[in-house]
Design an enzyme around this catalytic site. Structure first.
Site, PDB file in Angstrom:
ATOM      1  N   SER A 220      94.746   0.458  49.664  1.00  0.00           N
ATOM      2  CA  SER A 220      94.979   1.772  49.055  1.00  0.00           C
ATOM      3  C   SER A 220      96.434   2.154  49.263  1.00  0.00           C
ATOM      4  CB  SER A 220      94.069   2.820  49.695  1.00  0.00           C
ATOM      5  OG  SER A 220      92.714   2.518  49.462  1.00  0.00           O
ATOM      6  N   GLY A 222      97.800   5.129  48.259  1.00  0.00           N
ATOM      7  CA  GLY A 222      97.927   6.565  48.040  1.00  0.00           C
ATOM      8  C   GLY A 222      98.006   6.916  46.569  1.00  0.00           C
ATOM      9  N   ALA A 223      98.952   7.784  46.237  1.00  0.00           N
ATOM     10  CA  ALA A 223      99.090   8.261  44.864  1.00  0.00           C
ATOM     11  C   ALA A 223      99.509   7.154  43.896  1.00  0.00           C
ATOM     12  CB  ALA A 223     100.100   9.399  44.809  1.00  0.00           C
ATOM     13  N   GLY A 225      98.220   4.065  43.645  1.00  0.00           N
ATOM     14  CA  GLY A 225      97.119   3.267  43.147  1.00  0.00           C
ATOM     15  C   GLY A 225      96.554   2.355  44.208  1.00  0.00           C
ATOM     16  N   GLY A 251      89.265   7.162  50.469  1.00  0.00           N
ATOM     17  CA  GLY A 251      89.302   5.722  50.672  1.00  0.00           C
ATOM     18  C   GLY A 251      87.912   5.135  50.831  1.00  0.00           C
ATOM     19  N   ASP A 252      87.028   5.893  51.472  1.00  0.00           N
ATOM     20  CA  ASP A 252      85.652   5.432  51.638  1.00  0.00           C
ATOM     21  C   ASP A 252      84.929   5.401  50.296  1.00  0.00           C
ATOM     22  OD1 ASP A 252      86.284   5.579  54.374  1.00  0.00           O
ATOM     23  OD2 ASP A 252      85.688   7.681  54.429  1.00  0.00           O
TER      24      ASP A 252
END
Length: 315
Positions: A220, A222-223, A225, A251-252
């Site tokens: 992951s 973040g913003a 992608g 994230g989960d």
């Protein structure tokens, strides 16, 4: 069926406030209470998608009983492991601009017999599981090698393992070749011991985790992608987000979306991004339902933008 393992679950309280001013009386405009812990959140997202899930977790005291009750109300089958200590309670404070302040308690210390009972319960309940998702930090009493032991036992029983943890626990487990690991950018940078400034840096770090044993890496960013690096190479996916309301459990939710879609390949990556993008636009740690998803907004490409500078570089 997706089995989740959460060694350090929690009872999560989220408060929405106009602003967070230290030393002042702050009046909340909204509040939620949810069962928490990374694996618990994966189960909640899987259940919201209408897929069967079983949550294995140590529970103790009144907070533990409430976690079990809340999960049961959401239609999640709970496989509790009774422990002497009380399940931890966490607090999150969400501001209108998306800023989230979290206070996470350490959780109880698990005795040796409780640790073994947790492993045994996973083995007992894993029959028929398409995936076992092992998620979150380890509570006091568990050595970093605990996840490695769990991965080894699961593989011996023929199960596929998704691992979402960090630090020494992640590095120790890599030798047992988990089928997919899901770090965020900070955790990925920590694992390779250097900062990540671009998407290309993240690709190289993911490849290093594969060299250490991970069969696939779902990262992951973040913003920016998400990134999937596996035997087929690297794929990058992103989706627009109108406004971030809370990133708790995003994230989960992404990992749940990935596993629901089979846990391999670009289609699973697209599902992960759709679930993560929907989750950040919901309050607290609410998990998205199918009606919240916008799969057509997700872009997946094998032409990874290696030179793109990360919005939030990982130190």
């Amino acid at each position: 069926m997706i089995l989740t393992v959460t060694p350090n679950p929690s009872l999560d309280r989220t408060y929405e406030v106009p602003s967070l001013d230290r030393g002042e009386v702050v009046r909340a405009t909204g509040e939620r209470m949810d069962p928490g812990g990374k694996g618990v959140n994966v189960s909640r997202a899987v259940a919201a998608a209408g897929v069967r899930t079983v949550a294995v977790l140590p529970l103790g005291g009144a907070p533990g009983a409430l976690v079990a009750q809340l999960l049961d109300e959401q239609g999640i089958e709970v496989a509790p492991v009774p422990v002497t200590g009380q399940t931890r309670s966490n607090i999150a404070v969400a501001e209108p601009d998306g800023t989230l302040t979290k206070i996470n308690a350490p959780g109880p210390e698990l005795a040796e017999r409780e640790q073994e009972s947790l492993l045994a319960t996973v083995g007992e309940r894993s029959a028929g599981a398409d995936w076992i998702a092992c998620c979150g930090s380890l509570p006091r009493g568990l050595e970093p090698s605990w996840y490695a032991e769990l991965v080894a036992r699961a593989h011996a029983a023929g199960a596929r393992i998704a691992l979402d943890t960090s630090g020494p626990a992640l590095l120790a487990a890599l030798a047992e070749r988990p089928d997919v690991v899901k770090p965020n950018a900070e955790e990925l940078a920590e694992a390779v011991g250097r900062p990540l400034a671009t998407v290309g840096d993240a690709v190289k770090a993911a490849e290093e985790l594969r060299e250490l044993g991970a069969r696939a890496v779902l990262a992951s960013l973040g913003a920016d992608g998400q990134l999937l690096v596996d035997d087929a190479g690297a794929h990058f996916a992103s989706a627009p987000v109108d406004a971030v309301r809370s990133n708790v459990g995003a994230g989960d939710s992404s990992l749940a979306g990935f596993l629901i879609a089979g846990g391999t390949g670009p289609a699973a990556l697209a599902s992960a991004v759709a679930h993560g993008a929907a989750a950040v636009q919901l309050p607290g740690s609410v998990m998205p339902s199918p009606s919240d998803l916008v799969p057509d907004a997700v872009t997946v490409t094998a032409d990874v933008p290696l030179d793109r500078v990360l919005t939030e570089p990982a130190a």
